[in-house]
Design a protein around this motif. Structure first.
Motif, PDB file in Angstrom:
ATOM      1  N   ILE A  69      17.518 -37.275 -25.344  1.00 39.72           N
ATOM      2  CA  ILE A  69      18.663 -37.830 -26.057  1.00 39.72           C
ATOM      3  C   ILE A  69      18.428 -37.570 -27.540  1.00 39.72           C
ATOM      4  N   TYR A  70      19.360 -36.883 -28.208  1.00 46.65           N
ATOM      5  CA  TYR A  70      19.159 -36.545 -29.615  1.00 46.65           C
ATOM      6  C   TYR A  70      20.005 -37.376 -30.569  1.00 46.65           C
ATOM      7  N   ALA A  71      20.855 -38.244 -30.041  1.00 48.19           N
ATOM      8  CA  ALA A  71      21.634 -39.136 -30.893  1.00 48.19           C
ATOM      9  C   ALA A  71      22.086 -40.325 -30.057  1.00 48.19           C
ATOM     10  N   ALA A  72      22.133 -41.491 -30.690  1.00 50.54           N
ATOM     11  CA  ALA A  72      22.576 -42.697 -29.985  1.00 50.54           C
ATOM     12  C   ALA A  72      23.132 -43.690 -30.994  1.00 50.54           C
ATOM     13  N   LYS A  73      24.176 -44.397 -30.606  1.00 49.83           N
ATOM     14  CA  LYS A  73      24.747 -45.416 -31.482  1.00 49.83           C
ATOM     15  C   LYS A  73      25.509 -46.447 -30.658  1.00 49.83           C
ATOM     16  N   GLU A  74      25.664 -47.627 -31.241  1.00 47.52           N
ATOM     17  CA  GLU A  74      26.456 -48.654 -30.595  1.00 47.52           C
ATOM     18  C   GLU A  74      27.935 -48.436 -30.914  1.00 47.52           C
ATOM     19  N   THR A  75      28.779 -48.655 -29.919  1.00 50.43           N
ATOM     20  CA  THR A  75      30.227 -48.632 -30.087  1.00 50.43           C
ATOM     21  C   THR A  75      30.746 -49.979 -29.573  1.00 50.43           C
ATOM     22  N   PRO A  76      32.022 -50.263 -29.748  1.00 45.23           N
ATOM     23  CA  PRO A  76      32.538 -51.526 -29.200  1.00 45.23           C
ATOM     24  C   PRO A  76      32.334 -51.658 -27.696  1.00 45.23           C
ATOM     25  N   ASP A  77      32.245 -50.524 -26.997  1.00 44.54           N
ATOM     26  CA  ASP A  77      32.085 -50.562 -25.540  1.00 44.54           C
ATOM     27  C   ASP A  77      30.638 -50.654 -25.081  1.00 44.54           C
ATOM     28  N   GLY A  78      29.719 -50.052 -25.846  1.00 48.26           N
ATOM     29  CA  GLY A  78      28.327 -50.048 -25.416  1.00 48.26           C
ATOM     30  C   GLY A  78      27.510 -49.009 -26.147  1.00 48.26           C
ATOM     31  N   LEU A  79      26.440 -48.553 -25.497  1.00 47.76           N
ATOM     32  CA  LEU A  79      25.527 -47.578 -26.100  1.00 47.76           C
ATOM     33  C   LEU A  79      26.001 -46.162 -25.795  1.00 47.76           C
ATOM     34  N   LEU A  80      26.454 -45.457 -26.824  1.00 45.81           N
ATOM     35  CA  LEU A  80      26.917 -44.084 -26.689  1.00 45.81           C
ATOM     36  C   LEU A  80      25.769 -43.146 -27.024  1.00 45.81           C
ATOM     37  N   VAL A  81      25.460 -42.241 -26.109  1.00 47.93           N
ATOM     38  CA  VAL A  81      24.346 -41.316 -26.327  1.00 47.93           C
ATOM     39  C   VAL A  81      24.833 -39.879 -26.245  1.00 47.93           C
ATOM     40  N   GLN A  82      24.104 -38.996 -26.919  1.00 48.75           N
ATOM     41  CA  GLN A  82      24.308 -37.558 -26.822  1.00 48.75           C
ATOM     42  C   GLN A  82      22.970 -36.941 -26.476  1.00 48.75           C
ATOM     43  N   GLY A  83      22.965 -36.049 -25.516  1.00 49.77           N
ATOM     44  CA  GLY A  83      21.697 -35.463 -25.096  1.00 49.77           C
ATOM     45  C   GLY A  83      21.874 -34.089 -24.501  1.00 49.77           C
ATOM     46  N   ARG A  84      20.779 -33.575 -23.965  1.00 51.37           N
ATOM     47  CA  ARG A  84      20.805 -32.238 -23.382  1.00 51.37           C
ATOM     48  C   ARG A  84      19.888 -32.199 -22.170  1.00 51.37           C
ATOM     49  N   ILE A  85      20.418 -31.688 -21.063  1.00 58.45           N
ATOM     50  CA  ILE A  85      19.633 -31.500 -19.853  1.00 58.45           C
ATOM     51  C   ILE A  85      18.956 -30.136 -19.933  1.00 58.45           C
ATOM     52  N   ALA A  86      17.665 -30.082 -19.655  1.00 61.16           N
ATOM     53  CA  ALA A  86      16.921 -28.819 -19.680  1.00 61.16           C
ATOM     54  C   ALA A  86      17.127 -28.109 -18.347  1.00 61.16           C
ATOM     55  N   THR A  87      18.249 -27.403 -18.229  1.00 63.06           N
ATOM     56  CA  THR A  87      18.583 -26.772 -16.956  1.00 63.06           C
ATOM     57  C   THR A  87      17.717 -25.559 -16.631  1.00 63.06           C
ATOM     58  N   SER A  88      16.857 -25.153 -17.559  1.00 59.49           N
ATOM     59  CA  SER A  88      15.944 -24.042 -17.280  1.00 59.49           C
ATOM     60  C   SER A  88      14.725 -24.505 -16.493  1.00 59.49           C
ATOM     61  N   THR A  89      14.547 -25.821 -16.338  1.00 59.57           N
ATOM     62  CA  THR A  89      13.458 -26.345 -15.520  1.00 59.57           C
ATOM     63  C   THR A  89      13.976 -26.639 -14.121  1.00 59.57           C
ATOM     64  N   ALA A  90      13.076 -26.681 -13.142  1.00 60.00           N
ATOM     65  CA  ALA A  90      13.481 -26.933 -11.765  1.00 60.00           C
ATOM     66  C   ALA A  90      14.131 -28.307 -11.627  1.00 60.00           C
ATOM     67  N   ALA A  91      13.514 -29.316 -12.237  1.00 59.99           N
ATOM     68  CA  ALA A  91      14.046 -30.680 -12.139  1.00 59.99           C
ATOM     69  C   ALA A  91      15.389 -30.793 -12.845  1.00 59.99           C
ATOM     70  N   GLY A  92      15.503 -30.131 -14.005  1.00 60.23           N
ATOM     71  CA  GLY A  92      16.752 -30.172 -14.745  1.00 60.23           C
ATOM     72  C   GLY A  92      17.865 -29.446 -14.009  1.00 60.23           C
ATOM     73  N   ALA A  93      17.547 -28.296 -13.414  1.00 62.99           N
ATOM     74  CA  ALA A  93      18.551 -27.533 -12.673  1.00 62.99           C
ATOM     75  C   ALA A  93      19.043 -28.328 -11.468  1.00 62.99           C
ATOM     76  N   GLU A  94      18.119 -29.013 -10.804  1.00 67.57           N
ATOM     77  CA  GLU A  94      18.508 -29.822  -9.648  1.00 67.57           C
ATOM     78  C   GLU A  94      19.392 -30.986 -10.083  1.00 67.57           C
ATOM     79  N   ALA A  95      18.999 -31.649 -11.179  1.00 67.98           N
ATOM     80  CA  ALA A  95      19.797 -32.760 -11.690  1.00 67.98           C
ATOM     81  C   ALA A  95      21.187 -32.274 -12.091  1.00 67.98           C
ATOM     82  N   HIS A  96      21.241 -31.091 -12.695  1.00 69.14           N
ATOM     83  CA  HIS A  96      22.516 -30.500 -13.100  1.00 69.14           C
ATOM     84  C   HIS A  96      23.425 -30.290 -11.895  1.00 69.14           C
ATOM     85  N   ALA A  97      22.878 -29.701 -10.833  1.00 74.79           N
ATOM     86  CA  ALA A  97      23.676 -29.429  -9.635  1.00 74.79           C
ATOM     87  C   ALA A  97      24.174 -30.726  -9.004  1.00 74.79           C
ATOM     88  N   LEU A  98      23.302 -31.724  -8.921  1.00 74.91           N
ATOM     89  CA  LEU A  98      23.691 -33.008  -8.340  1.00 74.91           C
ATOM     90  C   LEU A  98      24.734 -33.704  -9.206  1.00 74.91           C
TER      91      LEU A  98
END
Length: 220
Positions: A69-98
């Protein structure tokens, strides 16, 4: 040592960069916990001072990171995050597909500082939390938190955006990503101005990109 508390929330994840709510305010979850607005203020200040890099894990397994997660902030609704999945890894690619199949949710792992909880009628209200990680999980506990914007190949408006996505998804150098993008951009953004080829399965495109990258000995 206080045991890490795991909070599960729902989503519809996709590849690469994403943004969305990792936790919601004032919603009682399956564990009868409710996070109050302002609960993340102190912990986010600490993460910001470190330059973020909040771990993105799979199923809260500290041995199975799938991005950050490379950025996070509170909003009126909750915790808004921005991140990146490492799809070049086996675990990341599997998580991406799911995630593309709608089979994953977001979750947060945290502890509560002393004096930050109050129990009323069986509900534990949390006024402060120490955030340790965000996870992609299989079972949601609070339906209000979800991924709201995912960057995929078909969303790229220019070849430069596509190059950046290819670079991050496959872990390529900028030079190699540019070469790969030049050979595959037309698959998702036809140059005749037609609609992106959204019928091309993301996993098929990812495999094609990986094959192109592997064919270049200087790809990594």
């Amino acid at each position: 040592m206080t045991a890490l508390q795991l909070k599960l929330v729902a989503t519809d994840t996709a590849a690469g960069s994403f943004s969305g709510l990792a936790a919601v305010f004032n919603e009682v979850d399956r564990q009868n916990d409710s996070i109050r607005p302002g609960a993340f203020a102190a912990t986010l200040a600490k993460w910001a001072a470190r330059g973020y890099g909040i771990p993105l894990l799979r199923q809260h397994d500290q041995t199975l990171p799938i991005g950050s997660i490379y950025a996070a902030k509170e909003t009126p609704d909750g915790l808004l995050v921005q991140g990146r999945i490492a799809t070049s890894t086996a675990a990341g690619a599997e998580a991406h597909a799911l995630a593309l199949a709608g089979a994953l949710s977001m979750s947060i792992g945290y502890t509560t500082p002393p004096g930050s909880t109050r129990v009323i009628d069986g509900v534990r209200y949390l006024s402060a939390v120490d955030l340790h990680e965000v996870s992609a999980v299989s079972v949601p506990a609070a339906a209000g938190a979800k991924f709201t914007e995912i960057k995929s190949a078909a969303d790229c408006r220019t070849i430069r955006e596509y190059e950046a996505l290819v670079r991050d998804a496959l872990g390529l150098s900028s030079r190699t990503a540019k070469a790969v993008a030049s050979k595959t951009y037309s698959l998702v953004n036809p140059r005749d101005g037609g609609d992106p080829q959204r019928d091309v399965a993301p996993e098929t495109l990812t495999k094609a990109l990986a094959m192109l990258a592997a064919s270049n000995p200087h790809s990594r």
